[in-house]
Enzyme design. Sequence first.
Site, PDB file in Angstrom:
ATOM      1  N   ASP A  90       0.839  -1.192   0.000  1.00 10.46           N
ATOM      2  CA  ASP A  90       0.000   0.000   0.000  1.00 10.46           C
ATOM      3  C   ASP A  90       0.877   1.246   0.000  1.00 10.46           C
ATOM      4  O   ASP A  90       2.018   1.230   0.485  1.00 10.46           O
ATOM      5  CB  ASP A  90      -0.890   0.032   1.245  1.00 10.46           C
ATOM      6  CG  ASP A  90      -1.948  -1.063   1.233  1.00 10.46           C
ATOM      7  OD1 ASP A  90      -2.233  -1.600   0.156  1.00 10.46           O
ATOM      8  OD2 ASP A  90      -2.479  -1.375   2.318  1.00 10.46           O
ATOM      9  N   ARG A  91       0.345   2.326  -0.512  1.00 11.84           N
ATOM     10  CA  ARG A  91       1.090   3.587  -0.619  1.00 11.84           C
ATOM     11  C   ARG A  91       1.733   3.986   0.709  1.00 11.84           C
ATOM     12  O   ARG A  91       2.897   4.392   0.754  1.00 11.84           O
ATOM     13  CB  ARG A  91       0.136   4.685  -1.084  1.00 11.84           C
ATOM     14  CG  ARG A  91       0.788   6.058  -1.197  1.00 11.84           C
ATOM     15  CD  ARG A  91      -0.209   7.061  -1.734  1.00 11.84           C
ATOM     16  NE  ARG A  91       0.432   8.330  -2.050  1.00 11.84           N
ATOM     17  CZ  ARG A  91      -0.064   9.235  -2.883  1.00 11.84           C
ATOM     18  NH1 ARG A  91      -1.212   9.015  -3.484  1.00 11.84           N
ATOM     19  NH2 ARG A  91       0.575  10.353  -3.122  1.00 11.84           N
TER      20      ARG A  91
END
Length: 304
Positions: A145-146
């Site tokens: 995830d970012r």
Amino acid sequence: MRQPHKHKTRGEKKNNALKEYKVEEDGTLLAYLYGLLCDKSKTTVKSYLSHRQVAVNDTPITQFDFPVHKGDIVVVNFEKGFSEFKHPRLRIVYEDQFLIVIDKGYGLLSMSTDRIKTKTAYRIISDYLKENDPGARLFILHRLDRDTSGLMMFAKNKEIQEQMQKAWNDMVIDRRYVAVVEGIPEPGEGQVSSWLKENAAFEVYSSDDKEGGEYALTRYKVLQNNKNFALVELQLATGRKNQIRVHMKDIGHSIIGDKKYGSKCNPIRRLALHASRLRFVHPITRRDMFFETPVPRDFRFIVK
């Protein structure tokens, strides 16, 4: 397994100053070079090492007693040192001709979206490869995830990508994360399982109904805690989207900074989730590849 050095780089393989050698027996790098380059003085051979002109399996080495093994590929650049990759958002942990393992910073996308095309880990590494080989390509094996930091890897050709993704659960032996969660999970060690689904708002949630869902299993263990927060190690038995974040919410201990999945505070101004360990079988050499990064300093600080 030999521990990777902090900075990994690539040699310019089409440069005529480069010569490639295959190691015939186990030993140390300097001793191997003395035997290999017997027409050079020992001072000259040592200078090749100290000036980053020697690479083992595509990784420049300056350590005189670095162990080499039968089958390793040693490249010597007789004109200049290999360039060093540096970027503020990520670092290369390991690289060979088949794979790249990186330590991604939080806030950096793994790959592009409809809105963001260039500021991604994929683009940064792809551009780096193309500097020396304009035809180089990069292939995603898995994503973070970012706002999750830590270890992830890419393949350098389509065949490696397909081979690893097809046998992912057999080849990837261990993937672990560390997180800081709100409160203290009880018991201090356990597991969470559910069927994960995604709603129209792209929020993943747990369901007891397996129809249309993907089975997910997360094991957790509390490593350290104070009265407000706990540092937890998490081991993935499956690799589903937002799996850890959903499962921590399910047991009432959301990851701090994770407003999407129930967190009520953000004392370190980031999602406190880090991919700390990656262990897999190398798709070509079949070696056991093990990588581990330290727990982020602010994670330790917040649970003191």
